[in-house]
Design an enzyme around this catalytic site. Structure first.
Site, short mmCIF file in Angstrom:
data_model
loop_
_atom_site.label_atom_id
_atom_site.label_comp_id
_atom_site.label_asym_id
_atom_site.label_seq_id
_atom_site.Cartn_x
_atom_site.Cartn_y
_atom_site.Cartn_z
N LYS A 217 0.64 -1.27 0.06
CA LYS A 217 -0.10 0.21 -0.05
C LYS A 217 0.96 1.30 0.01
CE LYS A 217 -4.63 -1.75 1.66
NZ LYS A 217 -5.47 -1.83 2.20
N ARG B 275 -3.90 -10.22 4.83
CA ARG B 275 -4.22 -10.31 3.41
C ARG B 275 -2.93 -9.65 2.59
NH1 ARG B 275 -6.70 -6.85 -0.53
NH2 ARG B 275 -8.00 -8.00 -1.90
#
Length: 299
Positions: free
Chosen positions: A237, A271
């Site tokens: 991210k 995840r």
């Protein structure tokens, strides 16, 4: 996956579960989307096979990108992308747990009919008024994510790429706890069972770099206050890119650091895109967490 199997996966926090990401999309932020018309199913299955071989506990299959600035698609398009993938993977690996990454009730129901086991909703049943009913009626495990991102509040910066601009919080940890508690109450009122629910603090969705780090740093507080399993999704991210000043394809080590930190603070599921590498991280960090009654580390 039965509820008994879900509880078995999460029991006592014995080991951290790894959820592999399969993006059946043409525009994944991470550059790993496998959507290519007729080649979609084959590419997705190949990725699934690699993740299963690496040891993934759950595969999370999504058909609509959540990257900042991505195009919104309709339910028909989303189903056309993911249903053949779910069906093919489940046919080959009936015992592998599959999660459907969607906020649409129609898509979730169709995915469950084709073999999906878990609903992973980034809008926590608030984007579609029928989603809570599907969750309750089907009785499957669900992941509810905290999300204050705004579709038009996006910052795009060269090699770092796009990110959602952070929302205003009085105190990000307390605010996220309060808002997640409200989400849980809404689902319980809709007859979703508490033991179906896992929570996601929504790293990267309407949070600044410092707010994301605060949620990771204090995940143990969120977990203690809400008393439910937690999933974290930090993989590749933009907040990692900002810390390291690196593009998405060079965030493996940064992802590993956030995965390790999250597990040490109580994450039950991580995840990730890079399943093989992150499973190695998980195994080491899980071993660090094993402490005997006398305070010594096991082994």
């Amino acid at each position: 996956m039965t509820m008994a199997m879900w509880q078995e996966l999460l029991r006592d926090g014995a080991r951290t579960m790894v959820m592999g990401i399969i993006n059946a999309t043409p525009d994944s932020f991470s550059g790993d989307g496998v959507y290519a018309d007729s080649e979609t199913v084959g590419a997705a299955v190949a990725l699934a096979e690699a993740q299963i071989t690496a040891g993934a506990d759950i595969l999370d299959i999504g058909g609509e990108s959540t990257r900042p600035g991505s195009d919104v698609i309709d339910a028909h398009t989303e189903k056309s992308r993911i249903l053949p993938v779910i069906e093919e993977i489940k046919g080959r690996h009936p015992d592998v747990a599959l999660s459907v990454d969607t906020y649409r009730a129609e898509v979730a129901a169709a995915a469950l009919d084709r073999g999906a086991d878990i609903i992973n909703d980034i809008w926590a049943a608030r984007a579609d008024p029928d989603m809570a009913s599907v969750m309750a009626e089907r009785g499957v495990p669900v992941v509810l994510m905290h999300n204050r991102s705004r579709p038009n509040a996006i910052l795009s910066e060269g090699r770092i790429g796009g990110e959602y601009i952070g929302a205003e919080y009085s105190h990000v940890v307390d605010d996220v706890i309060a808002e997640l508690a409200q989400l849980v109450d809404e689902l319980l009122a809709a007859k979703v069972a508490r033991d179906q629910i896992a929570l996601d603090p929504g790293i990267g969705f309407g949070k600044t770099v410092d707010q994301n780090l605060a949620l990771l740093r204090h995940l143990d507080i969120l977990k203690a206050r809400l008393d439910l399993p937690f999933l974290i999704g930090t993989s590749r991210k933009s907040f990692i890119g900002r810390i390291l000043d690196l593009p998405v394809e060079e965030r493996l080590e940064g992802t590993a650091a956030t995965v390790a930190a999250g597990i040490l603070q109580g994450a039950d599921i991580v995840r990730v895109h890079d399943v093989r590498e992150m499973i190695r991280v998980v195994r080491v960090i899980d071993r660090l967490k094993v402490v005997l009654p006398n305070g010594e580390v096991a082994g």
